[in-house]
Design a protein around this motif. Structure first.
Motif, PDB file in Angstrom:
ATOM      1  N   VAL A   1       0.834  -1.204   0.000  1.00 54.51           N
ATOM      2  CA  VAL A   1       0.000   0.000   0.000  1.00 54.51           C
ATOM      3  C   VAL A   1       0.867   1.251   0.000  1.00 54.51           C
ATOM      4  O   VAL A   1       0.514   2.269  -0.601  1.00 54.51           O
ATOM      5  CB  VAL A   1      -0.974  -0.048   1.199  1.00 54.51           C
ATOM      6  CG1 VAL A   1      -1.496   1.322   1.538  1.00 54.51           C
ATOM      7  CG2 VAL A   1      -2.138  -0.984   0.875  1.00 54.51           C
ATOM      8  N   MET A   2       2.045   1.176   0.662  1.00 49.42           N
ATOM      9  CA  MET A   2       2.958   2.334   0.654  1.00 49.42           C
ATOM     10  C   MET A   2       3.524   2.581  -0.743  1.00 49.42           C
ATOM     11  O   MET A   2       3.781   3.725  -1.124  1.00 49.42           O
ATOM     12  CB  MET A   2       4.098   2.106   1.641  1.00 49.42           C
ATOM     13  CG  MET A   2       3.683   2.319   3.089  1.00 49.42           C
ATOM     14  SD  MET A   2       5.022   1.868   4.217  1.00 49.42           S
ATOM     15  CE  MET A   2       6.136   3.268   3.980  1.00 49.42           C
TER      16      MET A   2
ATOM     17  N   LEU B   1      -5.906  -2.791   0.718  1.00 53.18           N
ATOM     18  CA  LEU B   1      -5.444  -3.706   1.772  1.00 53.18           C
ATOM     19  C   LEU B   1      -6.194  -5.037   1.685  1.00 53.18           C
ATOM     20  O   LEU B   1      -5.597  -6.109   1.823  1.00 53.18           O
ATOM     21  CB  LEU B   1      -5.658  -3.077   3.147  1.00 53.18           C
ATOM     22  CG  LEU B   1      -4.561  -2.113   3.611  1.00 53.18           C
ATOM     23  CD1 LEU B   1      -4.989  -1.398   4.885  1.00 53.18           C
ATOM     24  CD2 LEU B   1      -3.246  -2.862   3.845  1.00 53.18           C
ATOM     25  N   ALA B   2      -7.523  -4.955   1.451  1.00 48.46           N
ATOM     26  CA  ALA B   2      -8.320  -6.185   1.325  1.00 48.46           C
ATOM     27  C   ALA B   2      -7.880  -6.993   0.103  1.00 48.46           C
ATOM     28  O   ALA B   2      -7.956  -8.221   0.099  1.00 48.46           O
ATOM     29  CB  ALA B   2      -9.803  -5.842   1.222  1.00 48.46           C
ATOM     30  N   ALA B   3      -7.405  -6.307  -0.951  1.00 45.61           N
ATOM     31  CA  ALA B   3      -6.978  -7.013  -2.157  1.00 45.61           C
ATOM     32  C   ALA B   3      -5.567  -7.576  -2.010  1.00 45.61           C
ATOM     33  O   ALA B   3      -5.255  -8.649  -2.514  1.00 45.61           O
ATOM     34  CB  ALA B   3      -7.033  -6.071  -3.365  1.00 45.61           C
ATOM     35  N   TYR B   4      -4.671  -6.833  -1.308  1.00 46.68           N
ATOM     36  CA  TYR B   4      -3.282  -7.303  -1.182  1.00 46.68           C
ATOM     37  C   TYR B   4      -3.142  -8.402  -0.135  1.00 46.68           C
ATOM     38  O   TYR B   4      -2.270  -9.261  -0.249  1.00 46.68           O
ATOM     39  CB  TYR B   4      -2.351  -6.144  -0.816  1.00 46.68           C
ATOM     40  CG  TYR B   4      -2.050  -5.187  -1.951  1.00 46.68           C
ATOM     41  CD1 TYR B   4      -1.545  -5.659  -3.161  1.00 46.68           C
ATOM     42  CD2 TYR B   4      -2.250  -3.816  -1.818  1.00 46.68           C
ATOM     43  CE1 TYR B   4      -1.262  -4.788  -4.210  1.00 46.68           C
ATOM     44  CE2 TYR B   4      -1.979  -2.943  -2.857  1.00 46.68           C
ATOM     45  CZ  TYR B   4      -1.483  -3.429  -4.050  1.00 46.68           C
ATOM     46  OH  TYR B   4      -1.205  -2.575  -5.081  1.00 46.68           O
ATOM     47  N   SER B   5      -3.972  -8.387   0.923  1.00 51.96           N
ATOM     48  CA  SER B   5      -3.691  -9.308   2.030  1.00 51.96           C
ATOM     49  C   SER B   5      -3.790 -10.789   1.652  1.00 51.96           C
ATOM     50  O   SER B   5      -2.937 -11.565   2.085  1.00 51.96           O
ATOM     51  CB  SER B   5      -4.518  -8.974   3.276  1.00 51.96           C
ATOM     52  OG  SER B   5      -5.839  -8.681   2.982  1.00 51.96           O
ATOM     53  N   PRO B   6      -4.764 -11.235   0.828  1.00 51.26           N
ATOM     54  CA  PRO B   6      -4.696 -12.658   0.456  1.00 51.26           C
ATOM     55  C   PRO B   6      -3.440 -12.970  -0.360  1.00 51.26           C
ATOM     56  O   PRO B   6      -2.883 -14.053  -0.250  1.00 51.26           O
ATOM     57  CB  PRO B   6      -5.945 -12.875  -0.405  1.00 51.26           C
ATOM     58  CG  PRO B   6      -6.830 -11.713  -0.130  1.00 51.26           C
ATOM     59  CD  PRO B   6      -5.937 -10.576   0.241  1.00 51.26           C
ATOM     60  N   GLY B   7      -2.980 -11.997  -1.164  1.00 53.48           N
ATOM     61  CA  GLY B   7      -1.752 -12.197  -1.934  1.00 53.48           C
ATOM     62  C   GLY B   7      -0.558 -12.430  -1.031  1.00 53.48           C
ATOM     63  O   GLY B   7       0.242 -13.352  -1.245  1.00 53.48           O
ATOM     64  N   PHE B   8      -0.435 -11.596   0.026  1.00 47.71           N
ATOM     65  CA  PHE B   8       0.706 -11.780   0.924  1.00 47.71           C
ATOM     66  C   PHE B   8       0.517 -13.002   1.814  1.00 47.71           C
ATOM     67  O   PHE B   8       1.484 -13.619   2.243  1.00 47.71           O
ATOM     68  CB  PHE B   8       0.957 -10.503   1.732  1.00 47.71           C
ATOM     69  CG  PHE B   8       1.692  -9.488   0.914  1.00 47.71           C
ATOM     70  CD1 PHE B   8       3.074  -9.520   0.832  1.00 47.71           C
ATOM     71  CD2 PHE B   8       1.007  -8.550   0.165  1.00 47.71           C
ATOM     72  CE1 PHE B   8       3.757  -8.615   0.032  1.00 47.71           C
ATOM     73  CE2 PHE B   8       1.674  -7.648  -0.635  1.00 47.71           C
ATOM     74  CZ  PHE B   8       3.053  -7.672  -0.706  1.00 47.71           C
ATOM     75  N   GLY B   9      -0.750 -13.355   2.084  1.00 43.18           N
ATOM     76  CA  GLY B   9      -0.987 -14.625   2.765  1.00 43.18           C
ATOM     77  C   GLY B   9      -0.425 -15.775   1.947  1.00 43.18           C
ATOM     78  O   GLY B   9       0.262 -16.660   2.461  1.00 43.18           O
ATOM     79  N   MET B  10      -0.669 -15.737   0.618  1.00 39.51           N
ATOM     80  CA  MET B  10      -0.164 -16.794  -0.256  1.00 39.51           C
ATOM     81  C   MET B  10       1.368 -16.756  -0.326  1.00 39.51           C
ATOM     82  O   MET B  10       2.028 -17.803  -0.294  1.00 39.51           O
ATOM     83  CB  MET B  10      -0.739 -16.619  -1.655  1.00 39.51           C
ATOM     84  CG  MET B  10      -0.517 -17.828  -2.534  1.00 39.51           C
ATOM     85  SD  MET B  10      -1.183 -17.526  -4.198  1.00 39.51           S
ATOM     86  CE  MET B  10       0.121 -16.499  -4.898  1.00 39.51           C
TER      87      MET B  10
END
Lengths: 257, 257, 257, 257, 257
Positions: free
Chosen positions: D48-49, D150-159
């Protein structure tokens, strides 16, 4: 310098590294793999070469440089400059701006004011400046679309790499000791693809979109400013006109009779 | 020749091969499988046959040939040609262009100018040329949609192939030695589907979209050029009119009084 | 007969069968499963029953029949017919078309011309024909949306079937011999769902969309033709008007003064 | 206080905890993992930054506070206030509202009425209030887009975290006892990413969108109210005008002759 | 009663049960799990509480009741009623409709005609009826969006439940006998989420959208009918006007001079 982008990228990679090292048995050297780089990075770049004309791809590095070193626009200062130029033009005629041209840093604004000083027809000046602006927007847009394509292709090539690795692995199942490391290797390509999409190309493309909108806005203010100088606007009136390009939060603070 | 597309495709496949060979135990012959080709390539083509009319599918190979050998347009040279024709037409009448027609390479432009020389009503000339252009755009568009459908269907048939393989595999689990190779075989179809979508059909469809837009733009310039010849435009005025079709970056360099 | 759709569907299924048989240990009888049909086909149909009104679902079979036996439109022949009718109407009055009505095959065109012969107000004729056409387009559209919903639901129910199978499997892990076959069974539902979506419902819905657009176009030509007959158009003028409904490629070949 | 959001978040987490504890062998301490927090939460924040300007990110906490403590708008009471102000203004002149200004709680409304009392030109008052409103809407919108990112990136970083964990795991396969726990650790990151997307950032962003629309509506009513005060509207007429901002369900109950 | 929805839901669940029982080793009691209900159903409801205002969520049960017991509209009968009312109003004046009001079943129509009988200004009547209709459409729309959100969140919480189960499972790997059942339990949450999305909330939301459009259409006919009564329309003319709300298929059968 776009602090957010630099810090976000470096911190992001650092956090992944910390995540690895905080896990029992995790070492960073487990994540380097030449084959994975070839497939993920190389494959995505090749798909982009099929997708886009080469001349557009060639412009991407300069565009990305804008994220590392974006221009920062001091809009209130630019408006103050235009007010000063309007003052000079009203007192001593527009030709008196000749002396001021060399001090203008931004080439777009400098060329516009030079054209005005040269007595070019205002409609021609506006047309030339708008063409220039449109050209910039289109150049940025093409580059941004390439970065978005990279973000879209990289998970695909990560998956292709994993499938390549799995096929190799399953053909060599008889050697049980090689399963684990080979499987790890196969997974590294998916990891590379995900990091490229979620941390690098995706967010960088979005940041560039935001920066490009900002630059477009400043340039539109400059066009309106030059138009005002040519039509001999009163300095206060010109300032008022350009104020609409300041972010609303700032503008409201200014008292307007 | 569209260098980017050729190089991208060949290099892309080459990088995948290098990725395989740089992995311990990886050999290219592990990736050939007739059954996988039948299911992935054949299945996608069959789905496209259900989806699109046959006459549209028949036009795809010629369209794809455009990626391998795209026309390259020298727009400034074409504009110079039109300026010369306008010069001839002004001096010796539009009939004098008869001598010039055979030297025109592009059949679209040649037919347009021939019609003008024949004294056809300008509105009829424009209508015929526009119909031709519209026909070309629609033909390209139908082909591009077929390629995009292939890119969308191929991962699906890759997955179908993998499911077929998995069912077979799980029915033969008692023979442990066959698990690994059979599993590898099952995964090859997903691999084929992903390569078809991400390296071949997807990017090729996008490149064709870009090439089709370029060709449309050049043909619109030709229509405007023929219109100008018929209305007896001054050569300099005609050149000016056609200049808007040159990419902005080039145009700005030309001084315009 | 829509050759592409029939050949695509049969060849598609045939290629999948060949893919299975070309794999060591693959036999077609491994892919039949009553439970999988119940869950995948039955479940998708039930979801569609919740989603759409029953009266719309009832119209789907007749719509799908259109893919197997689509009407083929000989547009140039229809235009020649209209030219002939216009000729008769000009010489002997519109009532003379009464003799021609029974020979018209298409009921939509026949009714329109009958209304014209009956001396109905042209605006009423156009209104009735447009209402009929609109009704046909809406009926097709509702059916196509149901097929698209089937294509969207079937992979979901394929997955549901696989999850059902996996739960059963994992509850019976103690019997190792049953794992393989049961797992294969679980995967068959996903396979069914994917084949339904990618080879059957998806492409068939798309083909129907294309066929519906074609039929709409022919009917619009018929409306314009009947309008022309009523307004006593010159046969050549009427032919000219209807020519715009011929595909551009054909039209350009006709010389137009 | 937005009861729904607070209860939904706490109950949602509570239900997940109950789901864990109701499963044999499930203990909450199995789900804490510093490395997973670093990768999932930290990685998403870093992306996000890169994506957004820092000044926009800095405004998110205050925005989220609005979900915890949203303003509640008693629109009928505000309309009654405006009716009272209109009454005062009609009897004693608009200057008499001076006494009423300090009692107004909402700063937006207070400033608007103060400007009216000061005798500012109505067009300037409306312009200033609209600018303020537009500024609020844009500020909310930027914050909401960050939460959606944030809602879109978080599953990506979870993976990404899971892939990191899998690589480490597969490199340490020789120690069979460590497989299970390490695998569990790898899966925790995907779990964190999914909870962040489906329970926290996604729904919170949506709730903020709804709250922002409500606030915008109330502020538009206030602008129209101040305009009415300045134009000396009859109290009953002003009340009528503002009634359109009450939800329709309430309005219909009022009898309108 | 919406037969399709009831039959679809019950048959859908029944087919899944039959699919389970037709599989060797499948028993329905393997699919009940309190923990899975807590996580999947409870989690989705909590996310919806964060997402939407509580007052909107409270209206969902009544909305869903509409799927179980939808109003069925006999549009031709309603048109015949309006024709009769127009006849009465023309012969004995609009006040004579007073006697007819109590027999009207639909409260929306009854209130509209009562207002007309009371001699309310036609514009006020139309305004009140439109406000009522708009309110109904908005109420339905909010409820439908909540059901769509439930369909979108439930697979997410299904996945979250599976991840919770997997972590627990992998932490208890030392007890090999517990692996299978625990894994089955983990998968049940994904199964619940998929069934909620594909069989329940998704299709129900779509059916409600279709029902809401139908009701809106009937109410618009009623508004036009009341307007016609007030303007003293001839019964035949009013019938003609309302006929456009009948489905085209029915309308065409009516002969229109």
């Amino acid at each position: 310098m776009d602090l957010g982008a630099i810090v976000g990228l470096l911190f992001g990679l650092g956090l992944l590294a910390m995540g690895v090292m905080s896990t029992e048995g995790g070492r960073l050297d487990q994540f380097g793999s030449l084959g994975s780089v070839l497939v993920t990075v190389g494959g995505s770049v090749c798909a982009v070469m099929v997708h886009f004309p080469l001349r557009d791809i060639a412009s991407v590095p300069r565009l990305v440089w804008n994220v590392i070193r974006p221009r920062s626009w001091n809009v209130p200062a630019l408006i103050a400059d235009f007010r000063r130029y309007a003052d000079i033009a009203r007192r001593n005629g527009i030709l008196a701006l000749e002396a001021v041209v060399p001090e203008i840093v931004d080439p777009f604004m400098r060329r516009g004011i030079q054209l005005a000083v040269d007595g070019t027809d205002p409609r021609v000046v506006e047309d030339l400046m708008r063409t220039d602006l449109q050209q910039m927007v289109m150049r940025h847009d093409r580059g941004i679309r390439i970065l978005k394509a990279l973000a879209a292709y990289s998970p695909g090539f990560g998956m292709i790499g994993t499938l390549l690795g799995l096929v190799i692995l399953l053909q060599n199942l008889r050697d049980p000791n090689s399963i684990g490391p080979a499987m790890g290797l196969a997974i590294i390509t998916t990891l590379y693809g995900a990091v490229m999409a979620y941390l690098v190309f995706g967010p960088v493309a979005e940041k560039l979109t935001i920066l490009s909108h900002e630059e477009e806005r400043v340039r539109e203010m400059a066009i309106r400013g030059v138009m005002g100088l040519q039509s001999g606007d009163n300095p206060a009136v010109l300032e008022q006109k350009l104020m609409v390009y300041v972010a609303p939060g700032v503008r409201v603070l200014e008292p307007r009779a």
